[in-house]
Design a protein around this motif. Structure first.
Motif, PDB file in Angstrom:
ATOM      1  N   GLY A 103       0.791  -1.223   0.000  1.00 28.08           N
ATOM      2  CA  GLY A 103       0.000   0.000   0.000  1.00 28.08           C
ATOM      3  C   GLY A 103       0.822   1.270   0.000  1.00 28.08           C
ATOM      4  N   LYS A 104       0.411   2.202   0.833  1.00 26.18           N
ATOM      5  CA  LYS A 104       1.068   3.501   0.904  1.00 26.18           C
ATOM      6  C   LYS A 104       2.519   3.393   1.380  1.00 26.18           C
ATOM      7  N   GLU A 105       2.786   2.439   2.267  1.00 31.32           N
ATOM      8  CA  GLU A 105       4.165   2.242   2.731  1.00 31.32           C
ATOM      9  C   GLU A 105       5.074   1.837   1.569  1.00 31.32           C
ATOM     10  N   TRP A 106       4.579   0.970   0.694  1.00 34.67           N
ATOM     11  CA  TRP A 106       5.344   0.519  -0.469  1.00 34.67           C
ATOM     12  C   TRP A 106       5.613   1.699  -1.406  1.00 34.67           C
ATOM     13  N   LEU A 107       4.578   2.495  -1.665  1.00 44.38           N
ATOM     14  CA  LEU A 107       4.744   3.649  -2.543  1.00 44.38           C
ATOM     15  C   LEU A 107       5.711   4.664  -1.938  1.00 44.38           C
ATOM     16  N   ALA A 108       5.617   4.866  -0.629  1.00 45.12           N
ATOM     17  CA  ALA A 108       6.529   5.794   0.046  1.00 45.12           C
ATOM     18  C   ALA A 108       7.968   5.275  -0.023  1.00 45.12           C
ATOM     19  N   GLN A 113      13.494   5.987  -2.491  1.00 39.23           N
ATOM     20  CA  GLN A 113      14.692   5.513  -3.189  1.00 39.23           C
ATOM     21  C   GLN A 113      15.182   6.507  -4.238  1.00 39.23           C
ATOM     22  N   VAL A 114      14.282   7.354  -4.720  1.00 39.92           N
ATOM     23  CA  VAL A 114      14.653   8.314  -5.757  1.00 39.92           C
ATOM     24  C   VAL A 114      14.426   9.759  -5.319  1.00 39.92           C
ATOM     25  N   ASP A 115      14.156   9.955  -4.037  1.00 38.99           N
ATOM     26  CA  ASP A 115      13.906  11.302  -3.485  1.00 38.99           C
ATOM     27  C   ASP A 115      12.836  12.034  -4.281  1.00 38.99           C
ATOM     28  N   GLY A 116      11.716  11.363  -4.479  1.00 35.78           N
ATOM     29  CA  GLY A 116      10.622  11.967  -5.232  1.00 35.78           C
ATOM     30  C   GLY A 116       9.295  11.664  -4.563  1.00 35.78           C
ATOM     31  N   SER A 117       8.222  11.953  -5.300  1.00 40.96           N
ATOM     32  CA  SER A 117       6.884  11.667  -4.769  1.00 40.96           C
ATOM     33  C   SER A 117       5.949  11.191  -5.876  1.00 40.96           C
ATOM     34  N   GLU A 118       6.505  10.702  -6.956  1.00 37.05           N
ATOM     35  CA  GLU A 118       5.697  10.285  -8.099  1.00 37.05           C
ATOM     36  C   GLU A 118       4.834   9.062  -7.811  1.00 37.05           C
ATOM     37  N   PHE A 119       5.249   8.246  -6.856  1.00 32.26           N
ATOM     38  CA  PHE A 119       4.443   7.076  -6.524  1.00 32.26           C
ATOM     39  C   PHE A 119       3.369   7.426  -5.497  1.00 32.26           C
ATOM     40  N   SER A 120       3.689   8.243  -4.537  1.00 30.28           N
ATOM     41  CA  SER A 120       2.715   8.606  -3.505  1.00 30.28           C
ATOM     42  C   SER A 120       1.723   9.646  -3.990  1.00 30.28           C
ATOM     43  N   ASP A 121       2.192  10.615  -4.790  1.00 24.30           N
ATOM     44  CA  ASP A 121       1.333  11.721  -5.185  1.00 24.30           C
ATOM     45  C   ASP A 121       1.107  11.831  -6.683  1.00 24.30           C
ATOM     46  N   GLY A 122       1.816  11.031  -7.472  1.00 26.06           N
ATOM     47  CA  GLY A 122       1.712  11.163  -8.925  1.00 26.06           C
ATOM     48  C   GLY A 122       1.061   9.954  -9.569  1.00 26.06           C
ATOM     49  N   ALA A 123       1.489   9.676 -10.787  1.00 27.71           N
ATOM     50  CA  ALA A 123       0.901   8.594 -11.583  1.00 27.71           C
ATOM     51  C   ALA A 123       1.116   7.226 -10.958  1.00 27.71           C
ATOM     52  N   GLY A 124       2.138   7.085 -10.128  1.00 32.35           N
ATOM     53  CA  GLY A 124       2.432   5.802  -9.503  1.00 32.35           C
ATOM     54  C   GLY A 124       1.420   5.355  -8.469  1.00 32.35           C
ATOM     55  N   ARG A 125       0.541   6.254  -8.050  1.00 35.04           N
ATOM     56  CA  ARG A 125      -0.500   5.887  -7.071  1.00 35.04           C
ATOM     57  C   ARG A 125      -1.373   4.754  -7.556  1.00 35.04           C
ATOM     58  N   GLU A 137      -9.747   2.282 -13.639  1.00 36.80           N
ATOM     59  CA  GLU A 137      -9.496   3.284 -14.666  1.00 36.80           C
ATOM     60  C   GLU A 137      -8.124   3.891 -14.477  1.00 36.80           C
ATOM     61  N   LEU A 138      -7.329   3.754 -15.490  1.00 36.62           N
ATOM     62  CA  LEU A 138      -5.990   4.329 -15.482  1.00 36.62           C
ATOM     63  C   LEU A 138      -6.032   5.594 -16.324  1.00 36.62           C
ATOM     64  N   GLN A 139      -5.780   6.727 -15.693  1.00 36.62           N
ATOM     65  CA  GLN A 139      -5.878   8.012 -16.383  1.00 36.62           C
ATOM     66  C   GLN A 139      -4.817   8.163 -17.460  1.00 36.62           C
ATOM     67  N   ASP A 140      -3.567   7.842 -17.115  1.00 33.95           N
ATOM     68  CA  ASP A 140      -2.474   8.056 -18.054  1.00 33.95           C
ATOM     69  C   ASP A 140      -1.457   6.926 -17.924  1.00 33.95           C
ATOM     70  N   ALA A 141      -1.590   5.918 -18.767  1.00 32.16           N
ATOM     71  CA  ALA A 141      -0.694   4.764 -18.715  1.00 32.16           C
ATOM     72  C   ALA A 141       0.742   5.160 -19.044  1.00 32.16           C
ATOM     73  N   GLN A 142       0.904   6.080 -19.990  1.00 34.19           N
ATOM     74  CA  GLN A 142       2.260   6.490 -20.368  1.00 34.19           C
ATOM     75  C   GLN A 142       2.972   7.191 -19.208  1.00 34.19           C
ATOM     76  N   ALA A 143       2.226   7.954 -18.439  1.00 30.76           N
ATOM     77  CA  ALA A 143       2.827   8.619 -17.276  1.00 30.76           C
ATOM     78  C   ALA A 143       3.263   7.577 -16.242  1.00 30.76           C
ATOM     79  N   VAL A 148       7.739   4.526 -13.669  1.00 26.05           N
ATOM     80  CA  VAL A 148       8.416   3.261 -13.369  1.00 26.05           C
ATOM     81  C   VAL A 148       9.768   3.204 -14.083  1.00 26.05           C
ATOM     82  N   GLU A 149       9.802   3.634 -15.330  1.00 24.08           N
ATOM     83  CA  GLU A 149      11.059   3.612 -16.087  1.00 24.08           C
ATOM     84  C   GLU A 149      12.103   4.520 -15.431  1.00 24.08           C
ATOM     85  N   ASN A 150      11.707   5.702 -15.033  1.00 25.48           N
ATOM     86  CA  ASN A 150      12.647   6.620 -14.373  1.00 25.48           C
ATOM     87  C   ASN A 150      13.159   6.024 -13.063  1.00 25.48           C
ATOM     88  N   TRP A 151      12.265   5.381 -12.307  1.00 19.56           N
ATOM     89  CA  TRP A 151      12.669   4.757 -11.048  1.00 19.56           C
ATOM     90  C   TRP A 151      13.681   3.654 -11.317  1.00 19.56           C
TER      91      TRP A 151
END
Length: 162
Positions: A103-108, A113-125, A137-143, A148-151
């Motif tokens: 859950g949220k612990e995994w996303l955090a 690991q990358v000093d970001g928030s894309e999983f907790s607050d961005g498309a990675g949610r 419903e996935l809003q933006d699969a490319q995002a 994931v690719e950047n991570w």
């Protein structure tokens, strides 16, 4: 005087020094060489493993991307990406640190690991529940794929330089 010279004995040389056993310095040198070779082998194997992880993880991401392009199933995409991220994370970190996170612990943890928030607050949610919600419903699969690719690039590159 002649009599004194006749009593002298011939010179006897000591026996030649054998090559075995070597002197203690040679033993020490042999140990140092063995330790250096072992350290070099360990370093090279570790480096190859990390470089392979970088290439293999990005190749698998490309396969996931292609599978999603053929059949845009958001639930399967989330499950595939989660599996990939989990395997890479367990490869790079101790299993006990990573395996139990959800859950949220995994996303955090992923964000940390990358000093970001894309999983907790961005498309990675979407990874939090997307694999478990049929017809999610996935809003933006490319995002999501980009996050994931950047991570993957960042953590596997850092691991290959460590």
């Amino acid at each position: 005087m002649n009599n004194a010279l006749s009593q002298l004995k011939d010179i006897h040389l000591p026996p030649a020094v054998d090559w075995w056993p070597p002197a203690p310095g040679w033993w020490l040198l042999a140990l140092l060489v063995l330790a250096a070779v072992a350290l070099l082998v360990w370093f090279v194997r570790r480096r190859i493993k990390r470089v392979d992880l970088y290439q293999v993880s990005l190749q698998e991401l490309d396969e996931i991307r292609a599978r999603y392009a053929e059949d845009p199933d958001a639930q399967r995409l989330a499950a595939d990406l989660s599996r990939l991220l989990r395997r890479v994370a367990i490869t790079l970190r101790p299993e006990a640190e990573v395996a139990g996170l959800t859950g949220k612990e995994w996303l955090a943890w992923l964000d940390a690991q990358v000093d970001g928030s894309e999983f907790s607050d961005g498309a990675g949610r979407f990874l939090e529940e997307g694999a478990y919600r049929p017809g999610g419903e996935l809003q933006d699969a490319q995002a999501l794929l980009s996050v994931v690719e950047n991570w993957l690039k960042k953590v596997t590159r850092e691991a290959s330089h460590a």
